[in-house]
Scaffold this motif. Structure first.
Motif, PDB file in Angstrom:
ATOM      1  N   VAL A  71      25.517   6.462  49.728  1.00 28.68           N
ATOM      2  CA  VAL A  71      26.026   5.161  50.190  1.00 28.68           C
ATOM      3  C   VAL A  71      26.945   4.352  49.224  1.00 28.68           C
ATOM      4  N   ILE A  72      28.015   4.150  49.248  1.00 26.64           N
ATOM      5  CA  ILE A  72      29.205   3.722  48.589  1.00 26.64           C
ATOM      6  C   ILE A  72      29.536   2.326  48.550  1.00 26.64           C
ATOM      7  N   GLY A  73      28.996   1.644  49.481  1.00 21.89           N
ATOM      8  CA  GLY A  73      29.458   0.239  49.844  1.00 21.89           C
ATOM      9  C   GLY A  73      27.960  -0.489  49.507  1.00 21.89           C
ATOM     10  N   GLN A  74      27.901  -1.973  49.989  1.00 23.95           N
ATOM     11  CA  GLN A  74      26.719  -2.527  49.770  1.00 23.95           C
ATOM     12  C   GLN A  74      25.697  -2.248  50.569  1.00 23.95           C
ATOM     13  N   ASP A  75      25.998  -1.772  51.694  1.00 23.83           N
ATOM     14  CA  ASP A  75      25.010  -1.601  52.815  1.00 23.83           C
ATOM     15  C   ASP A  75      25.084  -0.404  53.332  1.00 23.83           C
ATOM     16  N   PHE A  76      24.097   0.160  54.037  1.00 24.93           N
ATOM     17  CA  PHE A  76      24.160   1.493  54.856  1.00 24.93           C
ATOM     18  C   PHE A  76      24.433   0.971  56.205  1.00 24.93           C
ATOM     19  N   LEU A  77      25.531   1.383  56.828  1.00 29.00           N
ATOM     20  CA  LEU A  77      25.905   0.982  58.010  1.00 29.00           C
ATOM     21  C   LEU A  77      26.094   2.237  58.998  1.00 29.00           C
ATOM     22  N   LEU A  78      25.027   2.028  60.037  1.00 29.72           N
ATOM     23  CA  LEU A  78      25.204   3.096  60.933  1.00 29.72           C
ATOM     24  C   LEU A  78      26.430   3.580  61.657  1.00 29.72           C
ATOM     25  N   HIS A  79      27.301   2.520  61.864  1.00 33.68           N
ATOM     26  CA  HIS A  79      28.521   3.003  62.421  1.00 33.68           C
ATOM     27  C   HIS A  79      29.436   4.032  61.427  1.00 33.68           C
TER      28      HIS A  79
ATOM     29  N   ILE B 290      12.385  13.550  57.798  1.00 30.49           N
ATOM     30  CA  ILE B 290      13.464  12.925  57.524  1.00 30.49           C
ATOM     31  C   ILE B 290      13.285  11.609  58.050  1.00 30.49           C
ATOM     32  N   ASP B 291      14.018  10.624  57.082  1.00 33.51           N
ATOM     33  CA  ASP B 291      13.975   9.276  57.336  1.00 33.51           C
ATOM     34  C   ASP B 291      14.512   8.840  58.698  1.00 33.51           C
ATOM     35  N   GLU B 292      13.876   7.967  59.136  1.00 32.80           N
ATOM     36  CA  GLU B 292      13.952   7.687  60.724  1.00 32.80           C
ATOM     37  C   GLU B 292      15.382   6.958  60.713  1.00 32.80           C
ATOM     38  N   ILE B 293      15.985   6.367  59.793  1.00 30.80           N
ATOM     39  CA  ILE B 293      17.263   5.938  59.816  1.00 30.80           C
ATOM     40  C   ILE B 293      18.648   6.787  60.140  1.00 30.80           C
ATOM     41  N   TYR B 294      18.045   8.101  59.909  1.00 32.19           N
ATOM     42  CA  TYR B 294      18.813   9.134  60.142  1.00 32.19           C
ATOM     43  C   TYR B 294      18.704  10.025  61.388  1.00 32.19           C
ATOM     44  N   LYS B 295      17.268  10.143  61.603  1.00 32.79           N
ATOM     45  CA  LYS B 295      16.834  10.936  62.719  1.00 32.79           C
ATOM     46  C   LYS B 295      17.161  10.260  64.121  1.00 32.79           C
ATOM     47  N   ASP B 296      16.646   9.204  64.132  1.00 31.09           N
ATOM     48  CA  ASP B 296      16.953   8.538  65.608  1.00 31.09           C
ATOM     49  C   ASP B 296      18.460   8.398  65.980  1.00 31.09           C
ATOM     50  N   PRO B 297      19.376   8.033  65.001  1.00 32.64           N
ATOM     51  CA  PRO B 297      20.711   7.862  65.164  1.00 32.64           C
ATOM     52  C   PRO B 297      21.285   9.405  65.592  1.00 32.64           C
ATOM     53  N   LEU B 298      20.997  10.337  64.816  1.00 31.61           N
ATOM     54  CA  LEU B 298      21.423  11.630  65.222  1.00 31.61           C
ATOM     55  C   LEU B 298      21.062  12.250  66.366  1.00 31.61           C
ATOM     56  N   TYR B 299      19.651  12.195  66.732  1.00 31.36           N
ATOM     57  CA  TYR B 299      19.139  12.470  67.914  1.00 31.36           C
ATOM     58  C   TYR B 299      19.978  11.990  69.165  1.00 31.36           C
ATOM     59  N   SER B 300      20.369  10.459  69.143  1.00 32.37           N
ATOM     60  CA  SER B 300      20.937   9.859  70.236  1.00 32.37           C
ATOM     61  C   SER B 300      22.304  10.027  70.256  1.00 32.37           C
ATOM     62  N   SER B 301      22.894  10.286  69.448  1.00 32.79           N
ATOM     63  CA  SER B 301      24.479  10.407  69.174  1.00 32.79           C
ATOM     64  C   SER B 301      25.135  11.192  70.277  1.00 32.79           C
ATOM     65  N   GLY B 302      24.633  12.177  70.846  1.00 36.00           N
ATOM     66  CA  GLY B 302      25.270  13.146  71.655  1.00 36.00           C
ATOM     67  C   GLY B 302      26.252  13.827  71.045  1.00 36.00           C
TER      68      GLY B 302
ATOM     69  N   CYS C 153      34.826  10.501  53.471  1.00 35.80           N
ATOM     70  CA  CYS C 153      34.451   9.143  53.164  1.00 35.80           C
ATOM     71  C   CYS C 153      34.368   8.084  54.568  1.00 35.80           C
ATOM     72  N   GLU C 154      33.509   7.307  54.872  1.00 37.70           N
ATOM     73  CA  GLU C 154      33.950   6.221  55.470  1.00 37.70           C
ATOM     74  C   GLU C 154      33.983   4.761  54.840  1.00 37.70           C
ATOM     75  N   LYS C 155      33.747   3.785  55.267  1.00 39.50           N
ATOM     76  CA  LYS C 155      34.042   2.551  54.503  1.00 39.50           C
ATOM     77  C   LYS C 155      32.720   2.415  53.559  1.00 39.50           C
ATOM     78  N   ASN C 156      31.639   2.721  54.064  1.00 39.34           N
ATOM     79  CA  ASN C 156      30.421   2.696  53.089  1.00 39.34           C
ATOM     80  C   ASN C 156      29.670   3.911  52.991  1.00 39.34           C
ATOM     81  N   ILE C 157      30.047   4.826  53.567  1.00 47.43           N
ATOM     82  CA  ILE C 157      29.373   6.194  53.548  1.00 47.43           C
ATOM     83  C   ILE C 157      30.184   7.446  53.147  1.00 47.43           C
ATOM     84  N   LYS C 158      29.411   8.391  52.241  1.00 52.28           N
ATOM     85  CA  LYS C 158      30.467   9.410  51.849  1.00 52.28           C
ATOM     86  C   LYS C 158      29.419  10.667  52.058  1.00 52.28           C
ATOM     87  N   LEU C 159      29.781  11.673  52.854  1.00 55.75           N
ATOM     88  CA  LEU C 159      29.132  12.929  53.395  1.00 55.75           C
ATOM     89  C   LEU C 159      29.582  13.988  52.152  1.00 55.75           C
ATOM     90  N   HIS C 160      28.803  14.628  51.589  1.00 56.47           N
ATOM     91  CA  HIS C 160      28.848  15.721  50.615  1.00 56.47           C
ATOM     92  C   HIS C 160      28.608  17.126  51.369  1.00 56.47           C
TER      93      HIS C 160
END
Length: 241
Positions: free
Chosen positions: A60-68, A94-106, A8-15
């Motif tokens: 998404v466990i908070g009110q907003d999806f936060l990329l950070h 896959i949704d661009e909201i995931y694709k672009d950040p993952l690709y550019s994350s390094g 878990c992060e503040k607004n995100i939980k990865l399973h």
């Protein structure tokens, strides 16, 4: 052998589901692949030197999806795995909201997008990737091939080559340095070798050679060639005669 866990992060939980020996230093991460499909793929695979990870839900466990928060969660997973090479596999739809950040994350050594991934395809992919991580493929040769393929498109910037190789610029630069090379030196070497080969062909004009090497002006090619060979392209061609 596998186990499931979450982060878990503040607004995100990865399973997450992890398969394989924790001492293995190479990992393949599947992102948002259906769980049943995942197990049907890996159930009958041969034994490879990989840990195989599935992130089957990004909640998404908070009110907003936060990329950070999302990227912090991914970074946590990479640090947790403590591996030398990490390959990420994504569905091309896959949704661009995931694709672009993952690709550019390094965060990954490379990223593969797939449209249809069956067992045979995955088996072949892991075999070839294992061969590459064990040094079976000359990495610098692969970089040189990409540089040569885009020379005529203009200056072969690191970002262009990285995109062709499905790597981030940072990871590509690091891998080249690990091989004892520099990207700019590889570009210079490839241009020099290609120039010499083309100058031997008398029917190829100097302006065409300049264009083929990615120079927008003939004068820029002449200056570069002088720095390599100590004479102009025209003088070099006369010497060949």
């Amino acid at each position: 052998m596998f186990h499931t866990f979450s982060h878990c992060e503040k607004n995100i939980k990865l399973h997450i589901i992890e398969v394989g020996n924790k001492d293995i230093k190479h990992a393949v991460i599947f992102f948002l692949l259906d769980v049943d499909k995942f197990f049907s793929l890996i159930d009958n695979l041969s034994s490879y030197d990989f840990r195989i990870i599935l992130i089957y839900k990004c909640e998404v466990i908070g009110q907003d999806f936060l990329l950070h928060d999302f990227l912090n969660g991914m970074k946590y997973l990479i640090d947790y795995l403590d591996v030398e090479n990490t390959q990420c596999i994504l569905d091309s739809a896959i949704d661009e909201i995931y694709k672009d950040p993952l690709y550019s994350s390094g965060l990954f050594n490379s990223i593969t997008f797939y449209k249809k991934f069956d067992e045979l395809c995955l088996d072949a992919f892991l075999a070839s990737y294992a061969y590459w991580t064990k040094g079976g493929v000359d990495f610098i040769e692969k970089v040189n091939n990409q540089i040569n393929s885009i020379l005529s498109e203009g200056e072969p910037y690191l970002t262009k080559v990285a995109k062709k190789m499905r790597l981030t610029p940072r990871v590509l630069s690091k891998k080249i340095k690990n091989e004892g090379e520099e990207f700019k030196s590889l570009v210079k070497q490839n241009r020099h070798e290609k120039a010499l080969a083309l100058l031997k062909k008398e029917n190829v004009r100097l302006s065409d050679i300049a264009y083929t090497l990615g120079y927008t002006e003939h004068s820029a090619f002449t200056r570069a060639f002088k720095s390599w060979a100590g004479c102009s392209p025209c003088q070099f061609r006369k010497h060949l005669k």
